[in-house]
Enzyme design. Structure first.
Site, mmCIF file in Angstrom:
data_model
loop_
_atom_site.group_PDB
_atom_site.id
_atom_site.type_symbol
_atom_site.label_atom_id
_atom_site.label_comp_id
_atom_site.label_asym_id
_atom_site.label_seq_id
_atom_site.Cartn_x
_atom_site.Cartn_y
_atom_site.Cartn_z
ATOM 1 N N ASP A 44 0.884 -1.065 0.104
ATOM 2 C CA ASP A 44 -0.039 0.038 0.125
ATOM 3 C C ASP A 44 1.021 1.278 0.087
ATOM 4 O OD1 ASP A 44 0.667 -0.302 2.510
ATOM 5 O OD2 ASP A 44 -0.857 0.206 3.658
ATOM 6 N N GLU A 182 9.091 -4.362 10.544
ATOM 7 C CA GLU A 182 9.574 -3.158 10.081
ATOM 8 C C GLU A 182 9.983 -2.045 11.192
ATOM 9 O OE1 GLU A 182 6.867 -0.886 7.175
ATOM 10 O OE2 GLU A 182 7.750 0.892 7.275
HETATM 11 O O1 KIV Z 1 3.644 -1.044 1.746
HETATM 12 C C1 KIV Z 1 4.854 -1.547 1.679
HETATM 13 O O2 KIV Z 1 5.492 -1.328 0.889
HETATM 14 C C2 KIV Z 1 5.210 -2.426 2.719
HETATM 15 C C3 KIV Z 1 6.735 -2.679 2.980
HETATM 16 C C4 KIV Z 1 7.391 -1.357 3.542
HETATM 17 C C5 KIV Z 1 6.942 -3.739 3.743
HETATM 18 O O3 KIV Z 1 4.257 -2.841 3.864
#
Ligand code: KIV
Length: 275
Positions: A44, A182
């Site tokens: 997202d 994260e």
């Molecule tokens: O939306 C995204 O790109 C993510 C990554 C940062 C893991 O959730």
């Protein structure tokens, strides 16, 4: 070789590092897939790096399905994981299953990812029961940016660190096949990795995770709004693109482009008849 959730499980057992990158469209998905990553996340983060929002809150199911469809068409071997956007699963277990199903049926994803620990375990369980693999995401969960007061490293004090370890164990028990960690201190991520038997995929979580993921615009130097500390720029594609755009403008303006080799021919006989 085709990657599945079994590939992810086996990699952890064999201590082989997993690689993931994000992608949001057909041609980039093709390039990334050809390079041989294990997984592609239709994140997202599309909201920030493609649509220009300041966070991921406004991303819709329609956005995610649209981009997941494009990525799925470009991928031959990677496992395609689609992010469940804000409010597509927080509202109820029912919504979670229905929306996960849409990402699979319409987007042709192979798995979905959702943010949150213990409070999201009933959603994870229900989605997994519907035969949809779930990747969990704990630590910094960008959809909660307003609740946590910004994009900050998580799990820094004893209580928060213990909570994250418990969250990791809980999402594993609920049936998640992998966990994104994260912005978690590296030593805490190393402990979490040992506490669970499913792979941990780190982003800003140090080198001791079972795998890594980055947003492709970050690692290619294509997103200049901000660069998180955990990003390494593997190339400066953004600079190269700007150079190419400037060269194009110059060549159009001075008449160098298009050259004769870029045009299509017509017989002189036809041309003379036009005057
Ligand atoms: O939306 C995204 O790109 C993510 C990554 C940062 C893991 O959730």
């Amino acid at each position: 070789m085709k990657n599945t959730i079994v590939t992810f499980k086996d990699a952890k057992e064999r201590c082989e590092k997993l690689t993931m990158l994000t992608a949001y469209d057909y041609s980039m998905a093709k390039l990334i897939d050809d390079a041989g990553v294990n997984g592609i996340l239709v994140g997202d983060s599309v909201g920030m790096v493609c649509l220009g929002y300041e966070d991921t809150i406004s991303v819709t199911m329609e956005d995610m399905i649209h981009h997941t469809k494009a990525v799925s068409r470009g991928v031959k071997n990677a496992l395609v994981v689609a992010d469940m956007p804000f409010m597509s699963y927080q509202t109820s277990v029912y919504d979670a299953v229905v929306n996960a199903g849409r990402l699979m049926k319409e987007g042709r994803a192979h798995a979905v990812k959702l943010e949150g620990g213990i409070s999201m375990c009933d959603r994870i369980e229900a989605i997994v029961k519907a035969s949809i693999p779930v990747m969990a995401h704990i630590g910094l969960t960008p959809q909660s940016v307003n609740a946590i007061g910004g994009f900050k490293v998580q799990g820094k004090n004893e209580e928060a660190a213990k909570e994250l370890i418990e969250a990791a164990k809980a999402v594993e028990k609920a049936g998640a096949f992998a966990i994104v960690l994260e912005c978690v201190p590296s030593k805490l991520a190393a402990i979490i990795r040992k506490e669970v038997s499913i792979p941990t995929i780190g982003i800003g979580a140090g080198s001791e995770c079972d795998g890594q993921i980055l947003v492709y615009q970050d690692m290619l130097g294509m997103f200049s709004d901000f660069t998180p500390k955990f990003v390494k720029k593997f190339a400066n594609v953004g600079e190269k693109m700007t150079e190419a755009f400037r060269e194009y403008i110059k060549e159009v303006q001075d008449g160098t482009f298009p050259g004769p080799e870029h045009g299509f021919k017509i017989s002189e006989e036809v041309i003379t008849k036009l005057y």
